[in-house]
Design a protein around this motif. Structure first.
Motif, PDB file in Angstrom:
ATOM      1  N   PRO A  88       0.823  -1.213   0.000  1.00  0.00           N
ATOM      2  CA  PRO A  88       0.000   0.000   0.000  1.00  0.00           C
ATOM      3  C   PRO A  88       0.859   1.266   0.000  1.00  0.00           C
ATOM      4  O   PRO A  88       1.958   1.277   0.551  1.00  0.00           O
ATOM      5  N   LEU A  89       0.343   2.299  -0.648  1.00  0.00           N
ATOM      6  CA  LEU A  89       1.008   3.604  -0.713  1.00  0.00           C
ATOM      7  C   LEU A  89       2.452   3.456  -1.165  1.00  0.00           C
ATOM      8  O   LEU A  89       3.385   3.969  -0.552  1.00  0.00           O
ATOM      9  N   CYS A  90       2.638   2.767  -2.287  1.00  0.00           N
ATOM     10  CA  CYS A  90       3.959   2.346  -2.747  1.00  0.00           C
ATOM     11  C   CYS A  90       4.741   3.398  -3.518  1.00  0.00           C
ATOM     12  O   CYS A  90       5.941   3.262  -3.691  1.00  0.00           O
ATOM     13  N   GLY A  91       4.083   4.435  -4.009  1.00  0.00           N
ATOM     14  CA  GLY A  91       4.791   5.395  -4.841  1.00  0.00           C
ATOM     15  C   GLY A  91       5.352   4.688  -6.057  1.00  0.00           C
ATOM     16  O   GLY A  91       4.683   3.872  -6.684  1.00  0.00           O
ATOM     17  N   LYS A  92       6.605   4.980  -6.361  1.00  0.00           N
ATOM     18  CA  LYS A  92       7.270   4.293  -7.467  1.00  0.00           C
ATOM     19  C   LYS A  92       8.467   3.513  -6.929  1.00  0.00           C
ATOM     20  O   LYS A  92       9.529   3.444  -7.525  1.00  0.00           O
TER      21      LYS A  92
END
Length: 130
Positions: A88-92
């Motif tokens: 979750p909420l991994c960005g890049k």
């Protein structure tokens, strides 16, 4: 064939700032639940390292150290084709690619469509937006 990385863009969440939050972080707490905030953050940063301190070029050293435990837990769970990792909420994050290589199936959930596109574009991987 290597399993794909799936990256899903979310629309909203809420973050409540604890009373003792550091002042530099507290200024963002009210906007962290807005997708536009994260798109602005990612699009304003340079593509080199995104100018975002948590975006590293390589996977996290502790992830590399303990990925064997994760692999073992997934094998013990006997989920078969359904086994994989949710980030979750991994960005890049480079962790997504590392986990794909080490574990197989990876699903990332990210607020910023800009970050999700950049993840695939920087690796020259095909992707679909829908």
């Amino acid at each position: 064939a290597t399993d794909p990385v799936h990256l899903v863009s979310m629309t909203s969440f809420s973050l409540v700032a604890p009373p003792a939050m550091h002042p530099q972080l507290a200024q963002f707490a009210g906007r962290c639940g807005e997708p536009a905030f994260w798109d602005e953050l990612y699009s304003a940063a340079s593509s080199d390292n995104d100018g975002i301190r948590w975006n590293q070029r390589a996977s996290h050293p502790l992830l590399r150290e303990y990925v064997g435990l994760l692999r073992g837990r997934l094998a013990e769970a006997e989920f078969g084709a359904a086994s994989g990792v949710l980030v979750p909420l991994c960005g890049k994050s480079a962790d997504l690619e590392y986990l794909r290589d080490e574990v197989g199936h990876v699903v990332g959930i990210e607020f910023s469509g800009h970050a999700a596109r950049a993840f695939f574009e920087e690796r020259q991987w095909p992707f679909e937006e829908f």
